[in-house]
Each structure stands twice: as C-alpha cells, then as structure tokens.
Write a protein that holds these residues in place. Structure first.
Motif, PDB file in Angstrom:
ATOM      1  N   TYR A  26       0.835  -1.199   0.000  1.00  0.00           N
ATOM      2  CA  TYR A  26       0.000   0.000   0.000  1.00  0.00           C
ATOM      3  C   TYR A  26       0.866   1.243   0.000  1.00  0.00           C
ATOM      4  CZ  TYR A  26      -3.567  -3.281   1.543  1.00  0.00           C
ATOM      5  OH  TYR A  26      -4.422  -4.343   1.623  1.00  0.00           O
ATOM      6  N   LEU A  27       0.347   2.268  -0.622  1.00  0.00           N
ATOM      7  CA  LEU A  27       0.938   3.598  -0.549  1.00  0.00           C
ATOM      8  C   LEU A  27      -0.138   4.481   0.070  1.00  0.00           C
ATOM      9  CD1 LEU A  27       3.377   5.378  -1.313  1.00  0.00           C
ATOM     10  CD2 LEU A  27       2.150   5.932  -3.400  1.00  0.00           C
ATOM     11  N   VAL A  28       0.132   4.989   1.266  1.00  0.00           N
ATOM     12  CA  VAL A  28      -0.841   5.787   2.007  1.00  0.00           C
ATOM     13  C   VAL A  28      -0.413   7.244   1.949  1.00  0.00           C
ATOM     14  CG1 VAL A  28      -1.994   6.121   4.217  1.00  0.00           C
ATOM     15  CG2 VAL A  28      -1.268   3.832   3.543  1.00  0.00           C
ATOM     16  N   ILE A  29      -1.306   8.083   1.441  1.00  0.00           N
ATOM     17  CA  ILE A  29      -1.029   9.514   1.341  1.00  0.00           C
ATOM     18  C   ILE A  29      -2.001  10.238   2.258  1.00  0.00           C
ATOM     19  CG2 ILE A  29      -0.917  11.504  -0.201  1.00  0.00           C
ATOM     20  CD1 ILE A  29      -0.497   9.501  -2.508  1.00  0.00           C
ATOM     21  N   THR A  30      -1.455  10.979   3.211  1.00  0.00           N
ATOM     22  CA  THR A  30      -2.282  11.785   4.107  1.00  0.00           C
ATOM     23  C   THR A  30      -1.935  13.254   3.877  1.00  0.00           C
ATOM     24  OG1 THR A  30      -0.737  11.863   5.973  1.00  0.00           O
ATOM     25  CG2 THR A  30      -2.168   9.921   5.824  1.00  0.00           C
ATOM     26  N   ASN A  31      -2.572  14.115   4.642  1.00  0.00           N
ATOM     27  CA  ASN A  31      -2.268  15.538   4.507  1.00  0.00           C
ATOM     28  C   ASN A  31      -0.914  15.895   5.123  1.00  0.00           C
ATOM     29  OD1 ASN A  31      -3.185  15.080   7.139  1.00  0.00           O
ATOM     30  ND2 ASN A  31      -4.088  17.108   7.304  1.00  0.00           N
ATOM     31  N   GLN A  32      -0.282  14.958   5.848  1.00  0.00           N
ATOM     32  CA  GLN A  32       0.973  15.265   6.521  1.00  0.00           C
ATOM     33  C   GLN A  32       2.158  14.388   6.116  1.00  0.00           C
ATOM     34  OE1 GLN A  32       0.113  14.956  10.696  1.00  0.00           O
ATOM     35  NE2 GLN A  32      -1.297  16.691  10.669  1.00  0.00           N
ATOM     36  N   ARG A  33       1.904  13.227   5.511  1.00  0.00           N
ATOM     37  CA  ARG A  33       3.007  12.317   5.209  1.00  0.00           C
ATOM     38  C   ARG A  33       2.626  11.329   4.107  1.00  0.00           C
ATOM     39  NH1 ARG A  33       2.666   8.124  10.318  1.00  0.00           N
ATOM     40  NH2 ARG A  33       0.400   8.064  10.363  1.00  0.00           N
ATOM     41  N   VAL A  34       3.651  10.653   3.598  1.00  0.00           N
ATOM     42  CA  VAL A  34       3.468   9.575   2.634  1.00  0.00           C
ATOM     43  C   VAL A  34       4.169   8.350   3.214  1.00  0.00           C
ATOM     44  CG1 VAL A  34       3.921   8.772   0.301  1.00  0.00           C
ATOM     45  CG2 VAL A  34       3.384  11.171   0.697  1.00  0.00           C
ATOM     46  N   VAL A  35       3.447   7.212   3.247  1.00  0.00           N
ATOM     47  CA  VAL A  35       3.954   6.016   3.898  1.00  0.00           C
ATOM     48  C   VAL A  35       3.792   4.822   2.960  1.00  0.00           C
ATOM     49  CG1 VAL A  35       3.777   4.528   5.939  1.00  0.00           C
ATOM     50  CG2 VAL A  35       3.207   6.946   6.119  1.00  0.00           C
ATOM     51  N   GLU A  36       4.836   3.983   2.859  1.00  0.00           N
ATOM     52  CA  GLU A  36       4.782   2.709   2.147  1.00  0.00           C
ATOM     53  C   GLU A  36       4.583   1.606   3.176  1.00  0.00           C
ATOM     54  OE1 GLU A  36       8.141   1.501  -0.215  1.00  0.00           O
ATOM     55  OE2 GLU A  36       8.322   3.506  -1.067  1.00  0.00           O
ATOM     56  N   VAL A  37       3.626   0.706   2.920  1.00  0.00           N
ATOM     57  CA  VAL A  37       3.384  -0.421   3.816  1.00  0.00           C
ATOM     58  C   VAL A  37       3.340  -1.692   2.981  1.00  0.00           C
ATOM     59  CG1 VAL A  37       1.803  -1.448   5.493  1.00  0.00           C
ATOM     60  CG2 VAL A  37       2.008   1.030   5.363  1.00  0.00           C
ATOM     61  N   THR A  38       4.137  -2.694   3.344  1.00  0.00           N
ATOM     62  CA  THR A  38       4.063  -4.011   2.718  1.00  0.00           C
ATOM     63  C   THR A  38       3.876  -5.061   3.801  1.00  0.00           C
ATOM     64  OG1 THR A  38       6.467  -4.244   2.752  1.00  0.00           O
ATOM     65  CG2 THR A  38       5.498  -3.406   0.732  1.00  0.00           C
ATOM     66  N   LYS A  39       3.025  -6.057   3.486  1.00  0.00           N
ATOM     67  CA  LYS A  39       2.743  -7.129   4.446  1.00  0.00           C
ATOM     68  C   LYS A  39       2.831  -8.475   3.738  1.00  0.00           C
ATOM     69  CE  LYS A  39      -1.375  -5.507   5.520  1.00  0.00           C
ATOM     70  NZ  LYS A  39      -2.661  -5.320   6.203  1.00  0.00           N
ATOM     71  N   GLU A  40       3.401  -9.468   4.429  1.00  0.00           N
ATOM     72  CA  GLU A  40       3.475 -10.832   3.911  1.00  0.00           C
ATOM     73  C   GLU A  40       2.930 -11.793   4.950  1.00  0.00           C
ATOM     74  OE1 GLU A  40       6.906 -12.384   1.445  1.00  0.00           O
ATOM     75  OE2 GLU A  40       7.792 -10.639   2.425  1.00  0.00           O
ATOM     76  N   THR A  41       2.123 -12.748   4.472  1.00  0.00           N
ATOM     77  CA  THR A  41       1.561 -13.786   5.334  1.00  0.00           C
ATOM     78  C   THR A  41       1.897 -15.137   4.715  1.00  0.00           C
ATOM     79  OG1 THR A  41      -0.264 -12.319   5.910  1.00  0.00           O
ATOM     80  CG2 THR A  41      -0.549 -14.636   6.423  1.00  0.00           C
ATOM     81  N   VAL A  42       2.346 -16.075   5.524  1.00  0.00           N
ATOM     82  CA  VAL A  42       2.642 -17.427   5.056  1.00  0.00           C
ATOM     83  C   VAL A  42       1.835 -18.425   5.875  1.00  0.00           C
ATOM     84  CG1 VAL A  42       4.949 -16.888   4.208  1.00  0.00           C
ATOM     85  CG2 VAL A  42       4.670 -17.615   6.557  1.00  0.00           C
ATOM     86  N   CYS A  43       1.671 -19.604   5.335  1.00  0.00           N
ATOM     87  CA  CYS A  43       0.915 -20.686   5.986  1.00  0.00           C
ATOM     88  C   CYS A  43      -0.457 -20.201   6.459  1.00  0.00           C
ATOM     89  CB  CYS A  43       1.702 -21.298   7.130  1.00  0.00           C
ATOM     90  SG  CYS A  43       3.203 -22.122   6.597  1.00  0.00           S
ATOM     91  N   TYR A  44      -1.095 -19.400   5.654  1.00  0.00           N
ATOM     92  CA  TYR A  44      -2.455 -18.907   5.836  1.00  0.00           C
ATOM     93  C   TYR A  44      -2.633 -17.888   6.951  1.00  0.00           C
ATOM     94  CZ  TYR A  44      -3.462 -22.790   2.780  1.00  0.00           C
ATOM     95  OH  TYR A  44      -3.456 -23.652   1.725  1.00  0.00           O
ATOM     96  N   CYS A  45      -1.855 -17.948   8.023  1.00  0.00           N
ATOM     97  CA  CYS A  45      -2.141 -17.042   9.136  1.00  0.00           C
ATOM     98  C   CYS A  45      -0.910 -16.480   9.848  1.00  0.00           C
ATOM     99  CB  CYS A  45      -3.032 -17.740  10.154  1.00  0.00           C
ATOM    100  SG  CYS A  45      -2.280 -19.189  10.900  1.00  0.00           S
ATOM    101  N   PHE A  46       0.278 -16.894   9.466  1.00  0.00           N
ATOM    102  CA  PHE A  46       1.478 -16.418  10.151  1.00  0.00           C
ATOM    103  C   PHE A  46       2.047 -15.193   9.440  1.00  0.00           C
ATOM    104  CE2 PHE A  46       1.427 -21.003  11.100  1.00  0.00           C
ATOM    105  CZ  PHE A  46       1.257 -20.915  12.475  1.00  0.00           C
TER     106      PHE A  46
END
Length: 148
Positions: free
Chosen positions: A54-74
């Motif tokens: 995700y790339l999140v743009i707010t009125n004060q900052r820009v943030v990159e967020v990446t998430k990885e999940t393995v084995c369905y829930c970890f």
C-alpha cells in the motif's frame, strides 16, 4: 477513526487523502496479464502465501506499507516506510501501452536519494493518475514546508 486496509494508524489531526493498493501480481493492465496475475494470486493463496502493498497519502506524510503472510495465518513480516520530504527528488506517472495501443497502463513513480519505486495504478485513467501525483506532491510539499 477509519480502519485502513494497510493497518496504518493515523495521528491526531491527520486526514487520509488516499490509500493505493499496489498491484503486485499482474505486470500490466492488459486483460491477459490481469488474468494471469489473478491465477498467480489464487495459486499463492492455495499454498497459504499472501503479499500486499500500500501507498498511504495523508495531509501530513506519505507512507509505504508491505505485508506478507505465510501458511495462511502467520505474519512473515511487515515493512512501514515513511518517505522523508527532503529525500524525494521526483514524482510523476508513466503511461505505457501494454496490448498494442488498446490497454494503457499507468504507473505512479517516485525517486528518492536511496530508491526508485513504481506502482501500477489499477483501473486508472490519465485524470486519475494526475490526481494521485498531485496528492502525493501536496503531501510531500506541505510536510516539507511545515518542517521549514
């Protein structure tokens, strides 16, 4: 306070401008490429792997967020990067023809001193890509002017 898909928590007085989910599976907006991307995502889901960005743009900052999940829930990992306004050298978008001239793909890109990031904007047109670039620029420039 609205719950963001990226999981980012907004600070007090901060408002969300836009949250862009990166297309990590398809290589272009070509319908064939999108179908192959959906198949790859489905196969990965069968084996319990999930990756989102995700790339999140707010009125004060820009943030990159990446998430990885393995084995369905970890949770394998989550990366949260704040883009420093002083490090961003350039922001813009690129329009590329992907299936002859019939399926244009739009990519938001920004270049900083340490990296260059490009994100395909799914289902976007030229006006939508321009809107994203303008919002990104306003967030970076307002954060830079606020720190000066």
């Amino acid at each position: 306070m609205a719950e963001l898909k990226s999981g980012l928590i907004l600070t007090e007085g901060e408002t969300l401008v836009m949250e862009i989910e990166a297309e990590l599976w398809a290589t272009s907006s070509n319908p064939l490429s999108m179908a192959l991307g959906k198949i790859k995502k489905f196969v990965a889901k069968i084996f319990g792997y999930k990756c989102s960005g995700y790339l999140v743009i707010t009125n004060q900052r820009v943030v990159e967020v990446t998430k990885e999940t393995v084995c369905y829930c970890f949770n394998r990992g989550k990366t949260v990067k704040y883009l420093l306004p002083s490090s961003v050298k350039e922001v813009g978008y690129v329009k590329e023809a992907t299936c002859g001239c019939f399926c244009p793909a739009f990519y938001l890109y920004y270049e900083s001193f340490t990296q260059r990031t490009s994100v395909m904007l799914s289902g976007s047109d030229e006006a939508g890509a321009q809107k994203v670039v303008d919002a990104f620029y306003k967030a970076i420039s307002s954060a830079q002017n606020g720190n000066a």
